[in-house]
Design an enzyme around this catalytic site. Structure first.
Site, PDB file in Angstrom:
ATOM      1  CB  CYS B  49      17.489   2.416 -55.231  1.00 35.93           C
ATOM      2  SG  CYS B  49      18.889   1.546 -54.532  1.00 35.93           S
ATOM      3  CG  HIS B  96      24.404  13.568 -44.605  1.00 38.81           C
ATOM      4  ND1 HIS B  96      23.626  12.920 -43.959  1.00 38.81           N
ATOM      5  CD2 HIS B  96      24.034  13.530 -45.862  1.00 38.81           C
ATOM      6  CE1 HIS B  96      22.712  12.319 -44.891  1.00 38.81           C
ATOM      7  NE2 HIS B  96      22.831  12.717 -45.883  1.00 38.81           N
TER       8      HIS B  96
END
Lengths: 263, 420
Positions: B49, B96
Site C-alpha cells: 500500500c 534502496h
C-alpha cells in the site's frame, strides 16, 4: 570454605540487581540470557555455600537461605511468567539479605542438638521457602499496583514498557500466595515437630503472634480463592498480609532480641 | 550488467495515486512479462500500500519507458506515472531495497510488515527474477532480519493501531483468544481491529447506529452485528472495546456502561477510543479496572516508540552499508570473469590479425623467425593484459569491480551479454 561461594554469590546478585535496574536509569535492557544467567550463576555459587554450612540455626544462615530462595523464585518467575521486573525487587533484596548475613557472620552460633537436627533443617528450610514465596507474592502485588497506577494515569514510561502485563502479575501473586501459605503452614507444623522431638523452647508470645499472622495470611488466601478477589483488592490484601508477617517479626525481635533464633 | 529500481512510494505519491499502482499478486507476472519483453534479464515487482517498485536486472534503455507506461495506464487521465516516480541504479538500487527491507524507508520507521511483503514479492516473481535478483532479494531478507535483531529499530509500537495493541498487551497476559467489541464503523477502528485480530483477538461484536453498516463490517470480521443500544450490556463480557463512531458527542457514558462493568468481577476492561471527537466520556475511566485510552494517548505511545527507534537509525544504516558492499563484491566478482574473458579474446583476435598481416609482408623470414615473432606477440599481449587483469580481479574482490568493468567495456566496445 563457606565465605568464598557466598562472596561470589553476593557479587553476582549485585550485578543482577544492577542489570535489572539499568533500564530504569535510561540504559538499554540487558539481553534475556544475561538477565537470567547472572542470577542463576549466583544461585549456583550460593547453593555451594549454603551446602557447606554446618548449621542452619541463627539469623545469618536463615537470611542467606532466604536470599537464595528469593533468587530461585525470581529465576522461576522470569522463566515461567516472563516477569523479569521481579528482579527489580528481588535483586537488591537478595543482595542486601546476603550482605547482612555475611556481616553478621555465617559461623554456627549453636551446635545442632542431637535428635532434632533433621527436624530443624526441614523446619527452617520449609519455613524460609514459604516466607520467600510470600515475599514474591508481595513483590508481584507491588508491581501490579505500580503498573495499575501507570496505566490508569496514562503514563507510558519505563514501568509501562518494562513491567509485565497486569494480568500476569495478578497470576503470579495468586500462585505465590496460594503455594506460599500451605508451605508456611507446613513449616509451622514442622516447628511443632522440632519442639516435641527435641524440646526446643518457644515463647507463648511467639505462638500467639505466629498464629495471628497465620490467620491474616489465611484471610489473604481465602479472599482470593473463596471470594475470587482479583486485581487491586487482592494485591492490597497480599501486601497487608506480608506486612503483618514483617511487623510481627520485628515486634518479636524487639521484645526478645538475640541472634540465636530467626523467629 | 546493472541493477535498477523504478517505482513510486509514500514519499513521492499521495495515497490516491499509490492505490492505483498497487498490483494484486495475480497481476504481477503479466506486468513483469511486459517489462522483461522490453529488454531486461530479470525482474521482481514489490507492490504494497506504500510502494510499487520494479527491480530489474540488466535493463535496456527502453525498459524505464515500459515501466512508466504500465503504471501510467493504471493512473489514467493522461497523467504520467514518471512524475511520481524515482529511479535508483546499481549500488543505490541495492541500498534502496535493503533499506526497504529493514524498515528504514517505511512510513512507520522500522515497521516489520514490509519484511513479509518483500518475501511475498520475491516468491511471486521468482520465475521471472533471474539469478542476480534472486540473490539480491534473499540477501535483503537477511539484512532486514539482521537490522531487527542487532538494533532496536523494530522495538515498541510506532503507529496508533499498533500502539493500541501495545497498550492492550500491557493489561492482558495473552491477547490471543480475547474478545473485542467494536462501536462505530470508522476506518481507524477497522484498522486497529485488524491489528488486534492479527494478535489473535476475536472481534465478536460490531455495533453501529445504523444496523446495516454494522452488519457489513461484522461480516468482514466474522462478528455479530448490533445496534448501539444493544451494545452496553456486552461491556460485561468483552475484554477490549474499540470505538470510532461519527457521533458529535460521547456515546459511551458512565450511566450506560457502569452497571455492566460492575458485573465484571474485577476483570480488566481496555477501552480504546479512536473517535474524533471522543466517543467515551472521560468519567468512564474512573470505573474500577477500566483502562481508557483515546487517540492522543495512543499517538503519545507511538511517538515515544518512534523517537526511540530514531536513535537506532545510524546503527541500521551501518549494517545496510556493510551488506551493500558485501553484495556488490559478489556481484562484481560475478561479472568480472566473462568480461575479462571477452576482453582477452578481443585483444587476441587483434593480435592474430596483425601478426598475420605482418608475416605476409615478412615472407622472407625462416619458420623459426616466424615462430619467434608469434611467440613475441603472445608474450607482449600477456604482459599488457597482466596488470589490468590483476587490478580488475582485486577491484572485484573489494566490491569496486563494476565501475572499472563498465569503463573497460566502453573503452574496448565489449557489449556482449554474459549470463551471470
Amino acid at each position: 570454605m563457606v565465605l568464598v561461594p557466598h562472596l561470589i554469590a553476593l557479587g553476582l546478585y549485585a550485578l543482577a540487581a544492577a542489570l535489572a535496574l539499568a533500564p530504569f536509569a535510561g540504559l538499554r535492557p540487558a539481553p534475556r540470557a544475561l538477565g537470567l544467567g547472572v542470577p542463576l550463576l549466583g544461585l549456583a555459587a550460593h547453593v555451594i555455600g549454603v551446602a557447606r554450612l554446618t548449621s542452619f540455626l541463627g539469623v545469618a544462615p536463615t537470611l542467606s537461605m532466604l536470599a537464595l530462595f528469593l533468587v530461585a523464585l525470581q529465576a522461576a518467575s522470569e522463566g515461567l511468567f516472563r516477569a523479569s521486573a521481579v528482579g527489580v525487587f528481588t535483586g537488591p533484596l537478595a543482595t542486601g539479605l546476603l550482605g547482612l548475613a555475611l556481616l553478621i557472620g555465617l559461623a554456627p552460633e549453636a551446635p545442632p542438638a542431637s535428635g532434632r537436627g533433621a527436624w530443624s533443617i526441614l523446619h527452617i528450610t520449609v519455613s524460609v521457602f514459604g516466607l520467600a514465596m510470600l515475599a514474591l507474592a508481595f513483590i508481584a502485588a507491588a508491581l501490579y499496583l505500580l503498573q495499575f497506577r501507570e496505566l490508569k494515569a496514562k503514563r507510558f514510561g519505563p514501568v509501562f514498557r518494562l513491567f509485565p502485563p497486569l494480568e500476569r502479575l495478578d497470576q503470579l501473586n495468586h500462585l505465590s500466595l496460594v503455594l506460599g501459605f500451605p508451605t508456611v503452614t507446613l513449616g509451622v507444623l514442622l516447628g511443632f515437630g522440632v519442639r516435641y522431638a527435641g524440646g526446643a523452647s518457644v515463647d507463648a508470645a511467639q505462638v500467639v503472634w505466629g498464629m495471628l499472622t497465620w490467620v491474616v495470611l489465611g484471610w489473604a488466601v481465602g479472599v482470593r480463592v473463596v471470594r475470587h478477589w482479583a486485581g487491586r483488592r487482592a494485591a492490597f490484601a497480599s501486601i497487608a498480609s506480608f506486612a503483618a508477617v514483617l511487623l510481627v517479626y520485628v515486634a518479636l525481635k524487639l521484645a526478645a532480641p538475640g541472634t540465636q533464633r530467626f523467629l | 550488467m546493472s541493477i535498477t529500481v523504478l517505482g513510486v512510494n509514500h514519499r513521492t505519491a499521495p495515497l490516491e495515486v499509490r492505490e492505483r499502482f498497487a498490483h494484486e499478486p495475480r497481476e504481477v507476472p503479466a506486468s513483469l512479462a511486459r517489462v522483461l519483453a522490453a529488454g531486461a534479464r530479470g525482474g521482481v515487482l514489490l507492490s504494497t500500500c506504500n510502494r510499487t517498485e520494479f527491480y530489474l536486472a540488466e535493463p535496456d534503455e527502453a525498459v524505464p519507458d515500459a515501466v512508466w507506461a504500465i503504471l501510467s495506464e493504471r493512473l489514467g487521465g493522461g497523467r504520467s506515472a514518471s512524475d511520481y516516480g524515482y529511479t535508483r541504479r546499481d549500488r543505490d538500487a541495492v541500498r534502496h531495497l535493503y533499506r526497504v527491507s529493514a524498515g528504514l524507508d517505511a512510513m512507520i520507521l522500522g515497521e516489520s510488515q514490509i519484511q513479509g511483503q518483500v518475501r511475498d514479492a520475491w516468491e511471486t516473481s521468482k520465475a521471472q527474477a533471474g539469478p542476480v535478483l534472486h540473490r539480491l532479494f534473499q540477501s535483503a531478507l537477511l539484512v532486514g532480519a539482521r537490522v531487527r535483531s542487532e538494533t532496536g529499530l523494530a522495538t515498541g509500537a510506532a503507529s496508533a493501531p499498533s500502539a493500541a495493541v501495545a497498550v492492550a498487551a500491557r493489561i492482558f497476559t495473552r491477547l490471543a483468544g480475547r474478545s473485542a467489541l467494536i462501536l462505530g464503523a470508522g476506518d481507524m477502528a477497522e484498522l486497529a481491529a485488524t491489528c488486534l485480530a492479527s494478535e489473535g483477538v476475536r472481534v465478536t461484536l460490531v455495533a453501529n447506529r445504523t444496523y446495516e453498516r454494522a452488519r457489513a463490517i461484522a461480516e468482514q470480521l466474522g462478528a455479530r452485528a448490533l445496534t448501539l443500544d444493544e451494545a452496553w450490556e456486552h461491556f460485561t463480557h468483552a475484554d477490549i472495546v474499540l470505538t470510532s463512531t461519527a457521533a458529535p458527542h460521547a456515546v459511551v457514558t458512565w450511566d450506560r456502561v457502569a452497571p455492566a462493568v460492575a458485573r465484571r468481577q474485577g476483570r480488566p476492561l481496555c477501552i480504546l477510543d479512536l473517535g474524533m471527537p471522543r466517543d467515551v466520556e472521560p468519567a468512564v475511566a474512573q470505573l474500577e479496572n477500566v483502562f481508557l485510552y483515546d487517540i492522543d494517548d495512543l499517538q503519545a505511545v507511538a511517538a515515544q516508540a518512534a523517537a526511540e527507534r530514531r536513535d537506532d537509525i545510524p546503527a541500521a544504516e551501518r549494517i545496510v552499508g556493510e551488506e551493500v558492499e558485501r553484495f556488490w563484491a559478489w556481484y562484481g566478482g560475478l561479472v568480472v570473469v566473462p568480461v575479462l574473458k571477452e576482453f582477452r579474446e578481443r585483444l587476441d583476435q587483434v593480435r592474430a590479425a596483425e601478426l598475420e598481416r605482418a608475416l605476409r609482408r615478412l615472407s622472407h623470414l625462416s619458420p623459426d623467425d616466424r615462430g619467434e615473432i608469434e611467440h613475441f606477440s603472445h608474450t607482449l599481449l600477456n604482459k599488457f593484459l597482466h596488470q589490468p587483469t590483476i587490478a580488475l580481479k582485486e577491484a572485484a574482490q573489494a566490491g569496486r569491480g563494476y565501475g572499472m568493468l563498465e569503463a573497460l567495456k566502453r573503452l574496448f566496445g565489449l557489449e556482449r551479454r554474459d549470463d551471470p
